[in-house]
Design a protein around this motif. Structure first.
Motif, mmCIF file in Angstrom:
data_model
loop_
_atom_site.group_PDB
_atom_site.id
_atom_site.type_symbol
_atom_site.label_atom_id
_atom_site.label_comp_id
_atom_site.label_asym_id
_atom_site.label_seq_id
_atom_site.Cartn_x
_atom_site.Cartn_y
_atom_site.Cartn_z
ATOM 1 N N MET A 1 0.845 -1.178 0.000
ATOM 2 C CA MET A 1 0.000 0.000 0.000
ATOM 3 C C MET A 1 0.896 1.249 0.000
ATOM 4 N N LYS A 2 0.516 2.249 -0.745
ATOM 5 C CA LYS A 2 1.264 3.502 -0.814
ATOM 6 C C LYS A 2 1.062 4.304 0.474
ATOM 7 N N SER A 3 2.009 5.194 0.738
ATOM 8 C CA SER A 3 1.918 6.040 1.931
ATOM 9 C C SER A 3 2.154 7.493 1.570
ATOM 10 N N PHE A 4 1.558 8.379 2.360
ATOM 11 C CA PHE A 4 1.839 9.804 2.226
ATOM 12 C C PHE A 4 3.246 10.058 2.776
ATOM 13 N N ASN A 5 4.042 10.835 2.051
ATOM 14 C CA ASN A 5 5.382 11.198 2.495
ATOM 15 C C ASN A 5 5.453 12.649 2.946
ATOM 16 N N GLN A 6 4.353 13.365 2.742
ATOM 17 C CA GLN A 6 4.266 14.761 3.167
ATOM 18 C C GLN A 6 2.818 15.043 3.547
ATOM 19 N N CYS A 7 2.577 16.169 4.172
ATOM 20 C CA CYS A 7 1.237 16.521 4.626
ATOM 21 C C CYS A 7 0.277 16.595 3.453
ATOM 22 N N LYS A 8 -0.907 16.033 3.633
ATOM 23 C CA LYS A 8 -1.876 16.040 2.539
ATOM 24 C C LYS A 8 -2.631 17.356 2.404
ATOM 25 N N VAL A 9 -2.312 18.343 3.240
ATOM 26 C CA VAL A 9 -2.903 19.669 3.091
ATOM 27 C C VAL A 9 -1.854 20.700 2.697
ATOM 28 N N CYS A 10 -0.770 20.779 3.494
ATOM 29 C CA CYS A 10 0.198 21.858 3.251
ATOM 30 C C CYS A 10 1.507 21.378 2.632
ATOM 31 N N SER A 11 1.620 20.085 2.372
ATOM 32 C CA SER A 11 2.786 19.472 1.703
ATOM 33 C C SER A 11 4.088 19.589 2.486
ATOM 34 N N ASN A 12 4.020 19.869 3.770
ATOM 35 C CA ASN A 12 5.233 19.923 4.586
ATOM 36 C C ASN A 12 5.578 18.541 5.121
ATOM 37 N N GLU A 13 6.696 18.487 5.835
ATOM 38 C CA GLU A 13 7.218 17.249 6.396
ATOM 39 C C GLU A 13 6.247 16.661 7.416
ATOM 40 N N ILE A 14 6.201 15.326 7.468
ATOM 41 C CA ILE A 14 5.376 14.641 8.461
ATOM 42 C C ILE A 14 6.270 13.778 9.344
ATOM 43 N N GLU A 15 5.723 13.430 10.507
ATOM 44 C CA GLU A 15 6.449 12.580 11.450
ATOM 45 C C GLU A 15 5.471 11.554 12.009
ATOM 46 N N PRO A 16 5.969 10.403 12.441
ATOM 47 C CA PRO A 16 5.073 9.416 13.055
ATOM 48 C C PRO A 16 4.391 10.031 14.273
ATOM 49 N N TYR A 17 3.123 9.724 14.462
ATOM 50 C CA TYR A 17 2.386 10.262 15.601
ATOM 51 C C TYR A 17 1.965 9.120 16.530
ATOM 52 N N ILE A 18 1.167 8.204 16.009
ATOM 53 C CA ILE A 18 0.836 6.978 16.731
ATOM 54 C C ILE A 18 1.132 5.834 15.755
ATOM 55 N N PRO A 19 2.370 5.344 15.772
ATOM 56 C CA PRO A 19 2.791 4.340 14.781
ATOM 57 C C PRO A 19 1.911 3.095 14.737
ATOM 58 N N ALA A 24 0.130 9.804 11.237
ATOM 59 C CA ALA A 24 1.239 10.742 11.095
ATOM 60 C C ALA A 24 0.745 12.131 11.464
ATOM 61 N N ARG A 25 1.693 13.031 11.768
ATOM 62 C CA ARG A 25 1.342 14.411 12.078
ATOM 63 C C ARG A 25 2.262 15.334 11.285
ATOM 64 N N CYS A 26 1.662 16.379 10.723
ATOM 65 C CA CYS A 26 2.425 17.370 9.979
ATOM 66 C C CYS A 26 3.241 18.216 10.954
ATOM 67 N N SER A 27 4.516 18.423 10.624
ATOM 68 C CA SER A 27 5.378 19.233 11.486
ATOM 69 C C SER A 27 5.026 20.716 11.403
ATOM 70 N N ASN A 28 4.300 21.111 10.362
ATOM 71 C CA ASN A 28 3.937 22.518 10.181
ATOM 72 C C ASN A 28 2.526 22.825 10.691
ATOM 73 N N CYS A 29 1.523 22.245 10.061
ATOM 74 C CA CYS A 29 0.132 22.593 10.404
ATOM 75 C C CYS A 29 -0.460 21.704 11.495
ATOM 76 N N LYS A 30 0.259 20.650 11.881
ATOM 77 C CA LYS A 30 -0.118 19.731 12.958
ATOM 78 C C LYS A 30 -1.306 18.834 12.614
ATOM 79 N N LEU A 31 -1.694 18.773 11.331
ATOM 80 C CA LEU A 31 -2.752 17.854 10.917
ATOM 81 C C LEU A 31 -2.323 16.428 11.244
#
Length: 193
Positions: A1-19, A24-31
């Motif tokens: 299955m494919k995965s998002f590599n960046q935020c699906k709203v603001c296209s910024n970096e994401i990080e694991p949130y609850i693996p 995932a959580r966006c490092s910028n907008c916190k989505l």
């Protein structure tokens, strides 16, 4: 299955949130969002399984039974709070709902004298709601494309976080709202995890 590599709203970096939940959580907008990108057929299969008898969405099946018996199921606190804020004792509003489910909100809106149109991705559920005379179409948010500047409000309860192309969804919601229209939505509280 494919995965998002960046935020699906603001296209910024994401990080694991609850693996464990693949959130995932966006490092910028916190989505916070589900990191895996599912294909349409995968999503249809997932939702069909969720709604099956005694599946994870069994409470929705129970609400459908209540609607069949002429009983208005309880509308939860958060939904009711959003609805009241938007409605503000007005009648005859044009209201849409994405993720309309079995029609709990649809039934209430009709009784309150509003013009309602629901959109439900899971075809079987949409058909059940339609069998009760509720105006719910078997399509996701994409069904809004037929309606430009149509709605006073669009509702989405526990739905936005499921949308794969959230940017496109938000653009379509904006196009479908009348000038000054409202978007009322709720999302799950991830703090409980």
């Amino acid at each position: 299955m494919k995965s998002f590599n960046q935020c699906k709203v603001c296209s910024n970096e994401i990080e694991p949130y609850i693996p464990d939940l693949r959130l995932a959580r966006c490092s910028n907008c916190k989505l916070i969002f589900y990191q895996e990108l599912a294909e349409t057929n995968d999503l249809k299969s997932i939702y069909k399984d969720l709604y099956k008898l005694n599946g994870e969405y069994q409470p929705h099946n129970d609400q459908y039974t209540q609607l069949q018996n002429g009983i208005q199921p309880r509308i939860g606190f958060n939904k009711k709070k959003v609805i009241k804020k938007i409605i503000q004792k007005r009648r005859g509003l044009d209201i849409a709902e994405i993720g309309a489910g079995v029609g709990v909100v649809a039934n209430w809106m009709k009784k309150e004298g509003h013009h309602y149109m629901g959109f439900e991705f899971e075809e079987g559920v949409a058909n059940k709601a339609a069998s009760l005379g509720l105006p719910i179409k078997a399509v996701g948010y994409e069904g809004l494309r037929e309606y430009n500047d149509k709605f006073d409000a669009i509702l989405a309860f526990e739905v936005i976080e499921h949308i794969q192309d959230l940017s496109d969804c938000l653009k379509q919601l904006n196009k479908s709202l009348k000038p000054g229209g409202y978007l009322g939505f709720t999302v799950p509280n991830t703090d409980k995890y």
